[in-house]
Design a protein around this motif. Structure first.
Motif, mmCIF file in Angstrom:
data_model
loop_
_atom_site.group_PDB
_atom_site.id
_atom_site.type_symbol
_atom_site.label_atom_id
_atom_site.label_comp_id
_atom_site.label_asym_id
_atom_site.label_seq_id
_atom_site.Cartn_x
_atom_site.Cartn_y
_atom_site.Cartn_z
ATOM 1 N N LEU A 231 1.232 -1.425 0.325
ATOM 2 C CA LEU A 231 -0.144 0.048 0.163
ATOM 3 C C LEU A 231 0.746 0.718 -0.266
ATOM 4 O O LEU A 231 1.743 1.133 0.823
ATOM 5 C CB LEU A 231 -0.778 0.115 1.031
ATOM 6 N N PRO A 232 0.331 2.209 -1.107
ATOM 7 C CA PRO A 232 0.920 3.229 -0.463
ATOM 8 C C PRO A 232 0.906 4.716 0.611
ATOM 9 O O PRO A 232 -0.454 4.486 0.550
ATOM 10 C CB PRO A 232 1.035 4.044 -2.213
ATOM 11 N N LEU A 233 1.816 4.655 1.182
ATOM 12 C CA LEU A 233 1.103 5.353 2.155
ATOM 13 C C LEU A 233 1.913 6.721 1.867
ATOM 14 O O LEU A 233 2.867 7.229 1.723
ATOM 15 C CB LEU A 233 2.310 5.467 3.840
ATOM 16 N N PRO A 234 0.813 7.574 2.775
ATOM 17 C CA PRO A 234 -0.390 7.600 3.880
ATOM 18 C C PRO A 234 -1.351 7.117 2.790
ATOM 19 O O PRO A 234 -3.230 7.423 3.180
ATOM 20 C CB PRO A 234 -0.438 9.063 4.248
ATOM 21 N N ALA A 235 -1.099 7.493 1.576
ATOM 22 C CA ALA A 235 -2.375 7.373 0.616
ATOM 23 C C ALA A 235 -3.678 6.574 0.758
ATOM 24 O O ALA A 235 -4.946 6.812 0.908
ATOM 25 C CB ALA A 235 -2.289 7.573 -1.175
ATOM 26 N N LEU A 236 -2.690 5.349 0.703
ATOM 27 C CA LEU A 236 -3.861 4.148 1.000
ATOM 28 C C LEU A 236 -4.734 3.950 -0.217
ATOM 29 O O LEU A 236 -5.947 3.310 -0.763
ATOM 30 C CB LEU A 236 -4.488 4.301 2.147
ATOM 31 N N SER A 332 7.233 -2.178 12.146
ATOM 32 C CA SER A 332 7.576 -1.570 13.240
ATOM 33 C C SER A 332 8.674 -1.482 13.889
ATOM 34 O O SER A 332 9.352 -0.844 12.422
ATOM 35 C CB SER A 332 7.320 -2.901 14.320
ATOM 36 N N SER A 333 9.123 -0.499 14.635
ATOM 37 C CA SER A 333 10.390 -0.148 14.404
ATOM 38 C C SER A 333 10.862 0.799 16.266
ATOM 39 O O SER A 333 9.478 0.388 17.355
ATOM 40 C CB SER A 333 10.619 1.803 13.994
ATOM 41 N N LEU A 334 11.707 1.354 16.871
ATOM 42 C CA LEU A 334 11.772 1.520 18.266
ATOM 43 C C LEU A 334 11.792 3.372 18.216
ATOM 44 O O LEU A 334 12.242 3.527 17.335
ATOM 45 C CB LEU A 334 12.821 0.953 18.231
ATOM 46 N N VAL A 335 10.661 3.451 19.287
ATOM 47 C CA VAL A 335 11.000 4.425 19.755
ATOM 48 C C VAL A 335 10.584 5.357 21.525
ATOM 49 O O VAL A 335 10.649 4.384 21.939
ATOM 50 C CB VAL A 335 8.983 5.579 19.355
ATOM 51 N N ASP A 336 12.002 5.382 21.161
ATOM 52 C CA ASP A 336 12.717 5.891 22.648
ATOM 53 C C ASP A 336 13.038 4.580 23.292
ATOM 54 O O ASP A 336 12.743 4.750 24.527
ATOM 55 C CB ASP A 336 12.162 6.442 23.227
ATOM 56 N N GLY A 337 13.474 3.607 22.369
ATOM 57 C CA GLY A 337 13.305 2.107 22.901
ATOM 58 C C GLY A 337 12.569 1.176 22.765
ATOM 59 O O GLY A 337 12.143 -0.406 23.281
ATOM 60 N N GLY A 338 11.511 1.133 23.121
ATOM 61 C CA GLY A 338 9.491 0.707 22.574
ATOM 62 C C GLY A 338 9.510 -0.091 21.017
ATOM 63 O O GLY A 338 9.257 2.033 20.574
ATOM 64 N N ARG A 339 8.988 -0.755 21.931
ATOM 65 C CA ARG A 339 8.446 -0.847 20.500
ATOM 66 C C ARG A 339 7.127 -0.748 19.830
ATOM 67 O O ARG A 339 6.626 -0.379 20.481
ATOM 68 C CB ARG A 339 8.047 -2.750 20.164
ATOM 69 N N GLN A 340 6.993 -0.220 18.427
ATOM 70 C CA GLN A 340 6.205 1.063 18.053
ATOM 71 C C GLN A 340 5.617 0.474 16.439
ATOM 72 O O GLN A 340 5.999 0.083 15.491
ATOM 73 C CB GLN A 340 6.218 2.098 18.222
ATOM 74 N N PHE A 341 4.485 -0.509 17.003
ATOM 75 C CA PHE A 341 4.320 -1.149 15.831
ATOM 76 C C PHE A 341 3.069 0.070 15.134
ATOM 77 O O PHE A 341 2.272 0.910 15.805
ATOM 78 C CB PHE A 341 2.614 -2.356 15.862
ATOM 79 N N HIS A 342 3.024 0.069 13.575
ATOM 80 C CA HIS A 342 1.985 0.850 12.630
ATOM 81 C C HIS A 342 1.306 0.302 11.804
ATOM 82 O O HIS A 342 2.229 -1.019 11.547
ATOM 83 C CB HIS A 342 3.270 1.665 12.011
ATOM 84 N N VAL A 343 0.318 0.517 11.889
ATOM 85 C CA VAL A 343 -0.570 -0.121 11.426
ATOM 86 C C VAL A 343 -1.119 0.785 9.502
ATOM 87 O O VAL A 343 -2.209 2.023 9.808
ATOM 88 C CB VAL A 343 -2.345 -0.604 11.527
#
Length: 869
Positions: A231-236, A332-343
């Protein structure tokens, strides 16, 4: 094309030994029919089961049609040994009291046999495979018509799937299939272990817990259909869908096949020539404009697509395959050491729970659906499956309901005894990962895969897992473990496992220490969760119930672990904060208060801190969601799907547009889980003395940010408050309509934590809040009006008295005085009303669960006498 037709010959009924009076003396096996159409599968519907101690013959004998299995028990498909014996009535109710102790564990130190007799009519050109959708616990021998199909060197472990070409072994007329399951030891084999989640199954889940199927096709079979979307983000606004299937030549000569595939009205095809016994992957792509994008339920809709494939040989269909999928992106990525998921490019705050499979690994689809509907109604958006990957039905339901799933392996068993792994263990571990990934990869509800729980594997095993997931074309986040220890290839997991697992007060969650609301807390919770008394009576004896007031007594329906087998810290906190209960009835009533406030605080804290610019909260898994077996701890609803204080505290915290109070700095916060900003709101905060006198009443305008939290002023601090006091928060729109309502009972005396004495499961308190004033509330009066239609009851509660009506609960009963209707999905419950206030609750349930009775409503509160309508 020619295909195989199989049908079971139903044997003469034989007497089954039983310990349950009234059970039929003979239960014939259900017939098995394998359709002649390509692409069909016939699941073995039931088995005959017997211990090898009573059936000492070899598989060569037991898998012959003429072998007599008189005295064997008929058990359902997907039955572990103990699950089968329970279904056959071999034991009393193993959920009640200590009946589980009556099961002799030595019965399961020997192998057990599963057997099935059927008839077949093999046809020229047909190819038949025997498929095991999971492994055999702990390892198995598979026999067909006196011939060993596969031995325990191949069929080992709980999760690897297997497929065997049995065309040459089938005979016209009678056939027999037999599977021998070896004894299970979770410390020695890669199996399923319930650790300290409940008392353990005496058979350690020996046997079969997934389907065994015969499949038919022509010369070419299609396997493992898959579909993914970019999916192209953020257009969807467009999506490139890749869909593929494996084509396998079942013959000893080259075959040319036309493989056709599609996800809608457009068909794609490709001609493929396969060498003898060869397999290749056939891939198609399609651009979809204006795709129907799949979202978690709080963010959008859950549309599903179907990818279909057909293999044709010489103009005749050879096989078919389909798979359902959703168009969405997960990263997912790390944000200030925390696992951040993106949908779909949006930050996704995980506020989920730890899933517990049935203790005997039984699959009850309606029960699973009931549970997931309670999860969605509660507002919980994710389940973590730690070493308990379920059968396919759970994933299908999660797709439809928009609930995300984190899967992976378990802790504290062979799975994490990495130093003990030999060559076979490594092979089985890789096969397990590949099999599970292939099975669940198409589900849009999947969020990621944790290859470790309490510990990450070393470099060699991690590479085995990564290679296995790559073979399965897994394209979702892979996390090394649920604990904050970096791994060689995957690096930092971005998850923490600092506890607690036992009682802490609400203020704990607001401090950015240990398990508090920052980063991604992979399993945290406050421990004991006491159901209401009606529920306790279903699984506890009167003696068990009387023992609940002794906080130092060992409780069988807590954990087998000595760390968690007493109410201990939870009981001490209950005594000091609410006043020592003199009776079990008082304990249960106060337990609902404690469970409500602590569960609400945990999930509210992570919601508030999701938008914190410093060390934001990215996820939390409440430990746990549900019960494998009736327990007094670690659940949000109980074994019988009853919802009490624990559930409704969580449900309050997880409302999609929610106003809340902060225990650390008294800030007022609005949390919005939607993707659109909501303006024109105001927060009204009212502080009440215990006697109902208004001590402060403030209003703050606020615009709720999208998918995040917004501060909206602070709770006023009036003087002259009673030690125990109330706060009511209302979130209103521009017309004054109440969008959310939240009531707190607080103390001028704070809970104080002694962090220096923290353990991995608990942080002790050095001082306690004083909420004992709740026992001095005057009697409250509530008028109750009800209206019931098919499967729905509305309950209108009005406070007609002069004092607060505190913590009022409504239940729907099977007639006046009857048992509670379960499951029931309540819009809200355990509500508090001030004089003149009215609150309307809605209950939804299956009308059939009334058992022919008329619905009756029972209302009872902390200081409100029981009312029946």
């Amino acid at each position: 094309m020619a295909a195989l037709a199989l049908a079971l010959a139903v044997p003469d009924a034989v007497a089954l030994p039983t310990d349950r009076p009234g059970r039929p003396a003979g239960t014939p096996q259900a017939p098995l029919t394998v359709a002649a159409d390509p692409g069909t599968a016939a699941t073995v519907p039931d088995w005959r089961l017997q211990s090898s101690a009573r059936a000492p013959q070899t598989g060569a004998d037991i898998s012959t049609p003429g072998y007599s299995d008189a005295g064997w028990r008929t058990v359902p498909a997907r039955s572990t040994v103990l699950a089968g014996l329970v279904a056959a009535g071999a034991y009393p109710d193993l959920t009640r009291g200590d009946n589980l102790k009556q099961v002799d564990p030595t019965d399961f130190t020997v192998p057990w046999w599963y057997r099935k007799v059927f008839t077949a009519d093999p046809r020229p050109g047909a190819h038949t495979s025997l498929r095991l959708d999971g492994g055999v616990i702990s390892r198995g021998e598979v026999w067909l018509n006196g011939t060993l199909v596969a031995g325990p060197d191949r069929v080992v472990g709980a999760y690897p799937t297997h497929e065997f070409d049995v065309t040459a072994l089938l005979r016209p007329g009678a056939n027999a299939l037999a599977i021998r399951a070896a004894a299970a030891d979770p410390k020695q084999d890669l199996l399923i272990h319930f650790i300290d989640w409940s008392q353990l199954p005496p058979d350690r889940n020996q046997g079969l817990f997934r389907d065994v199927r015969f499949t038919t096709s022509g010369p070419v079979s299609l396997r493992f259909p898959r579909a993914t979307a970019d999916l192209p983000l953020p257009a969807l606004d467009t999506a490139k869908v890749t869909f593929e299937v494996e084509a396998r030549n079942n013959t000893d000569a080259p075959v040319t096949t036309l493989v056709t595939g599609g996800i809608g009205h457009t068909a794609h095809s490709r001609t493929v020539t396969l060498a003898a016994r060869a397999t290749t992957t056939v891939t198609f792509t399609e651009d979809v404009t204006r795709p129907r994008v799949w979202w978690p339920f709080q963010m959008g809709d859950q549309p599903l697509y179907t990818a279909s494939f057909t293999a044709t040989v010489d103009t005749r269909d050879s096989d078919r395959a389909t798979t359902r999928f959703g168009i969405r992106e997960v990263s997912s990525s790390l944000v200030d050491g925390g696992r951040q998921f993106h949908v779909n490019g949006e930050p996704f705050l995980v506020r989920g729970g730890g899933w517990a499979s049935d203790l005997f690994l039984r699959t009850d689809v309606r029960r699973i659906e009931d549970q997931l509907k309670l999860v969605r109604s509660m507002g919980m958006n994710t389940l973590r499956l730690e070493g308990k990957p379920e059968n396919d039905e759970l994933y299908d339901l999660a797709d439809r309901l928009g609930i995300m799933l984190l899967t992976g392996w378990e802790c504290c068993s062979k799975w994490e005894d990495y130093a003990s792994f030999d060559a076979e263990d490594k092979r089985v571990a890789g096969a397990s990962a590949e099999s599970e990934a292939r099975r669940v990869r198409n589900h849009p509800s999947m969020l990621g895969f944790l290859i470790g729980s309490d510990a990450a594997p070393g470099a060699e095993l991690e590479r085995i897992y990564l290679d296995a997931l790559a073979r399965a074309h897994w394209n979702l986040p892979i996390v090394s473990s649920a604990k904050a220890v970096a791994s060689p290839q995957l690096g930092a997991p971005g998850m923490k496992m600092e506890g607690p697992y036992w009682w802490v007060p609400p203020t704990y969650w607001y401090t950015k220490r240990l398990g508090g609301a920052f980063g991604f807390a992979s399993e945290v919770g406050p421990g004991p969760t006491i159901p209401e008394l009606d529920e306790l009576r279903k699984f506890l004896t009167p003696r068990d119930i009387a023992k609940l007031t002794d906080h130092n007594a060992v409780q069988y329906h807590l954990a087998p672990s000595p760390t968690f087998n007493k109410l201990s810290f939870w009981g001490a906190a209950l005594d000091n904060r609410y006043g020592r209960p003199a009776t079990p009835e008082q304990l249960v009533r106060k337990a609902q208060l404690a469970n409500y406030e602590i569960n609400r605080a945990q999930l509210e804290a992570f919601g508030r801190n999701s938008s914190d610019p410093a060390k934001p909260a990215t996820g939390v898994i409440y430990w746990m969601l549900n019960d494998a077996w009736p327990t007094l701890y670690w659940h949000l609803y109980d074994y019988h799907l009853a919802t009490a204080g624990s559930y409704f505290g969580a449900k309050t915290a997880l409302r999609p547009l929610h106003v809340q109070y902060s225990y650390d700095d008294r800030s007022l916060v609005v949390v919005n889980t939607g993707l659109a900003e909501v303006g024109g709101l105001r927060v009204r905060a009212t502080v009440f003395h215990l006697d109902g006198t208004v001590k402060a009443d403030d209003t703050h305008p606020v615009t709720a940010r999208a998918n995040g939290s917004t501060r909206a002023g602070a709770l006023p601090t009036p003087g002259g408050l009673s030690t125990t006091y109330f706060v009511r928060l209302l979130l209103q729109d521009g017309q004054g309509r109440v969008l959310d309502r939240n009531v707190y009972w607080l103390s001028t005396k704070p809970d104080t934590l002694d962090y220096a004495k923290s353990t991995w499961y608990h942080t002790p308190q050095s001082a306690y809040a004083d909420l004992k004033g709740l026992d001095r509330l005057p009697t409250g009066l509530v008028a109750v009006r009800t209206a019931s239609t098919d499967g729905e009851t509305r309950v209108e509660l009005t406070n007609t008295g002069r004092s607060v009506a505190f913590f009022v609960r409504a239940t729907v009963r099977k007639g006046a005085g009857g048992p509670e209707v379960l499951p029931t999905d309540w819009s809200d419950n355990y509500v508090t009303l001030w004089p003149g206030e009215t609150v309307t609750l809605t209950a939804r349930y299956r009308s059939s669960d009334l058992g022919g009775a008329s619905p009756a409503v029972e209302v009872f509160g902390h200081n409100v006498p029981r009312v029946v309508r």
